[in-house]
Design a protein around this motif. Structure first.
Motif, PDB file in Angstrom:
ATOM      1  N   LYS A 147       0.873  -1.105  -0.086  1.00 43.40           N
ATOM      2  CA  LYS A 147       0.084   0.031   0.054  1.00 43.40           C
ATOM      3  C   LYS A 147       0.664   1.313  -0.180  1.00 43.40           C
ATOM      4  CE  LYS A 147      -3.726   2.464   2.436  1.00 43.40           C
ATOM      5  NZ  LYS A 147      -4.200   2.845   1.177  1.00 43.40           N
ATOM      6  N   LEU A 148       2.066   1.198   0.784  1.00 45.46           N
ATOM      7  CA  LEU A 148       2.801   2.542   1.031  1.00 45.46           C
ATOM      8  C   LEU A 148       4.272   1.930   0.833  1.00 45.46           C
ATOM      9  CD1 LEU A 148       0.873   4.338   3.517  1.00 45.46           C
ATOM     10  CD2 LEU A 148       1.210   4.995   1.208  1.00 45.46           C
ATOM     11  N   VAL A 150       8.131   2.010   2.614  1.00 43.63           N
ATOM     12  CA  VAL A 150       8.512   2.415   3.869  1.00 43.63           C
ATOM     13  C   VAL A 150       9.905   2.755   3.964  1.00 43.63           C
ATOM     14  CG1 VAL A 150       8.724   1.343   6.280  1.00 43.63           C
ATOM     15  CG2 VAL A 150       7.177   0.347   4.653  1.00 43.63           C
ATOM     16  N   LYS A 177      -4.799  10.115  -0.320  1.00 44.37           N
ATOM     17  CA  LYS A 177      -4.890   8.862   0.598  1.00 44.37           C
ATOM     18  C   LYS A 177      -4.032   7.768  -0.218  1.00 44.37           C
ATOM     19  CE  LYS A 177      -6.859   9.888   4.338  1.00 44.37           C
ATOM     20  NZ  LYS A 177      -6.779  11.412   4.556  1.00 44.37           N
ATOM     21  N   TRP A 180       1.367   8.093  -4.166  1.00 39.46           N
ATOM     22  CA  TRP A 180       2.773   7.989  -3.162  1.00 39.46           C
ATOM     23  C   TRP A 180       3.254   9.358  -3.607  1.00 39.46           C
ATOM     24  CZ3 TRP A 180       5.580   2.634  -4.268  1.00 39.46           C
ATOM     25  CH2 TRP A 180       4.761   1.668  -3.862  1.00 39.46           C
ATOM     26  N   PRO A 200       0.595  10.399   3.717  1.00 38.26           N
ATOM     27  CA  PRO A 200       0.591   8.811   4.170  1.00 38.26           C
ATOM     28  C   PRO A 200       2.112   8.495   3.908  1.00 38.26           C
ATOM     29  CG  PRO A 200      -1.346   9.306   2.742  1.00 38.26           C
ATOM     30  CD  PRO A 200      -0.663  10.347   2.770  1.00 38.26           C
ATOM     31  N   VAL A 201       2.670   8.566   3.035  1.00 38.35           N
ATOM     32  CA  VAL A 201       3.962   8.246   2.656  1.00 38.35           C
ATOM     33  C   VAL A 201       5.245   8.756   3.701  1.00 38.35           C
ATOM     34  CG1 VAL A 201       6.011   7.757   1.102  1.00 38.35           C
ATOM     35  CG2 VAL A 201       3.848   7.832   0.100  1.00 38.35           C
ATOM     36  N   THR A 203       4.267   9.724   6.921  1.00 38.57           N
ATOM     37  CA  THR A 203       4.042   9.140   8.150  1.00 38.57           C
ATOM     38  C   THR A 203       4.166   7.711   8.437  1.00 38.57           C
ATOM     39  OG1 THR A 203       1.689   8.987   7.607  1.00 38.57           O
ATOM     40  CG2 THR A 203       2.419  11.091   8.612  1.00 38.57           C
ATOM     41  N   HIS A 204       4.500   7.032   7.170  1.00 37.52           N
ATOM     42  CA  HIS A 204       4.608   5.618   7.203  1.00 37.52           C
ATOM     43  C   HIS A 204       5.950   5.129   7.287  1.00 37.52           C
ATOM     44  CE1 HIS A 204       2.691   1.789   6.841  1.00 37.52           C
ATOM     45  NE2 HIS A 204       3.433   1.302   5.624  1.00 37.52           N
ATOM     46  N   GLY A 241       0.248  11.878  12.575  1.00 36.92           N
ATOM     47  CA  GLY A 241       0.408  10.584  12.047  1.00 36.92           C
ATOM     48  C   GLY A 241       1.776   9.911  12.380  1.00 36.92           C
ATOM     49  N   GLY A 242       2.850  10.610  12.717  1.00 35.13           N
ATOM     50  CA  GLY A 242       4.083   9.894  13.102  1.00 35.13           C
ATOM     51  C   GLY A 242       4.161   9.783  14.391  1.00 35.13           C
ATOM     52  N   LYS A 245       7.600   8.397  16.207  1.00 34.48           N
ATOM     53  CA  LYS A 245       8.477   8.239  15.254  1.00 34.48           C
ATOM     54  C   LYS A 245       9.234   9.616  14.677  1.00 34.48           C
ATOM     55  CE  LYS A 245       5.919   6.174  12.281  1.00 34.48           C
ATOM     56  NZ  LYS A 245       5.503   5.331  10.901  1.00 34.48           N
TER      57      LYS A 245
END
Length: 266
Positions: A147-148, A150, A177, A180, A200-201, A203-204, A241-242, A245
């Motif tokens: 999905k994303l 890392v 959402k 990427w 999303p990328v 925070t992933h 979101g992170g 991290k």
């Protein structure tokens, strides 16, 4: 359950900040190499490349833990401007001038993933964004299998308005959402055409770090860390979101008046 908060580090001067940033980056490098023998990181522009160079080009203490292994680095860009790679607005050129061109040969040469210069003159930067997303897929996996991506580490700046990458306050890209890499055709600061990793990328990633220095940042950092009204600011959305991290590397003037708890060392 509430997400654990980010870590806010504050240092008295650029020397101390660079020393701690070096330790942080190399800790992330060594953990990544233990996982998959590659260190995949994304970097932004602005003042970050100069700070990164100050940190990484400092003399090593000779230990394996304190040695950059640049030949195992895969460097991507958290955002990039739709300009030629040798243009003064290019984040690639900035990183090349400040860091890449100064790496001693014995430390190795990183692999650097630039935008496709053949598409910088397109009226719509979407093709440029799609091609950079394809570049990510070649390194991480096809989009239909993960999905994303890392990243092992993403290194970011924070603008006076709280923007990070090319994610600006109130812009629709903040709601993306699925993609990427997003395209920005009308950036509030020049140049107008850009591409950027999506929220999303960012925070992933396994680790996320901001570098923000100088008294000019204290008002926006107070909004991001202390005020309810700052929760929708892009950099604050990365914090949200992170969570734990996320680490912020600042100097004392940048956090003057910020009440959020800060730390003096890693």
């Amino acid at each position: 359950m509430a997400t654990p908060p980010p870590k806010l580090f504050s240092f008295p001067d650029a020397e101390a900040l660079a020393q701690q940033l070096r330790a942080y980056v190399l800790r992330n490098q060594n953990a990544a190499l233990a996982r998959h023998d590659t260190f995949r990181l994304a970097v932004s522009g602005g003042s970050l490349p100069a700070t990164l160079a100050k940190a990484l080009l400092a003399p090593s203490d000779g230990s394996p833990e304190d040695s950059p292994q640049f030949d195992k680095w895969d460097i991507f860009f958290a955002d990039e401007r739709a300009v030629p790679l040798d243009h003064e607005d290019s984040n690639y050129r900035l990183l090349k001038d400040e860091l890449l061109s100064k790496i001693p040969a014995e430390l190795g040469t990183p692999t650097v993933h630039t935008i496709d210069a053949n598409h910088i003159q397109d009226d719509d930067p979407q093709e440029l964004a799609d091609l950079y997303q394809d570049e990510l897929m070649r390194s991480f996996a096809a989009k239909d299998s993960v999905k994303l991506p890392v990243f092992d580490l993403i290194l970011l700046g924070c603008g006076p308005d709280g923007h990070t990458c090319s994610l600006f306050p109130g812009h629709e890209l903040l709601r993306e959402k699925d993609a990427w890499v997003g395209a920005e055709s009308n950036s509030p600061k020049p140049p107008p055409k850009r591409i950027t990793l999506t929220l999303p990328v960012v925070t992933h990633a396994i680790s996320i770090a901001f570098v923000a220095t100088g008294a000019g940042k204290k008002e926006i950092l107070r909004k991001i860390f202390d005020l309810e009204e700052g929760r929708s600011i892009p950099s604050a959305l990365v914090n949200e979101g992170g969570g734990e991290k996320v680490s912020w590397f600042t100097d004392h003037p940048a956090v003057d008046g910020v009440s959020f708890p800060r730390r003096g060392s890693l």
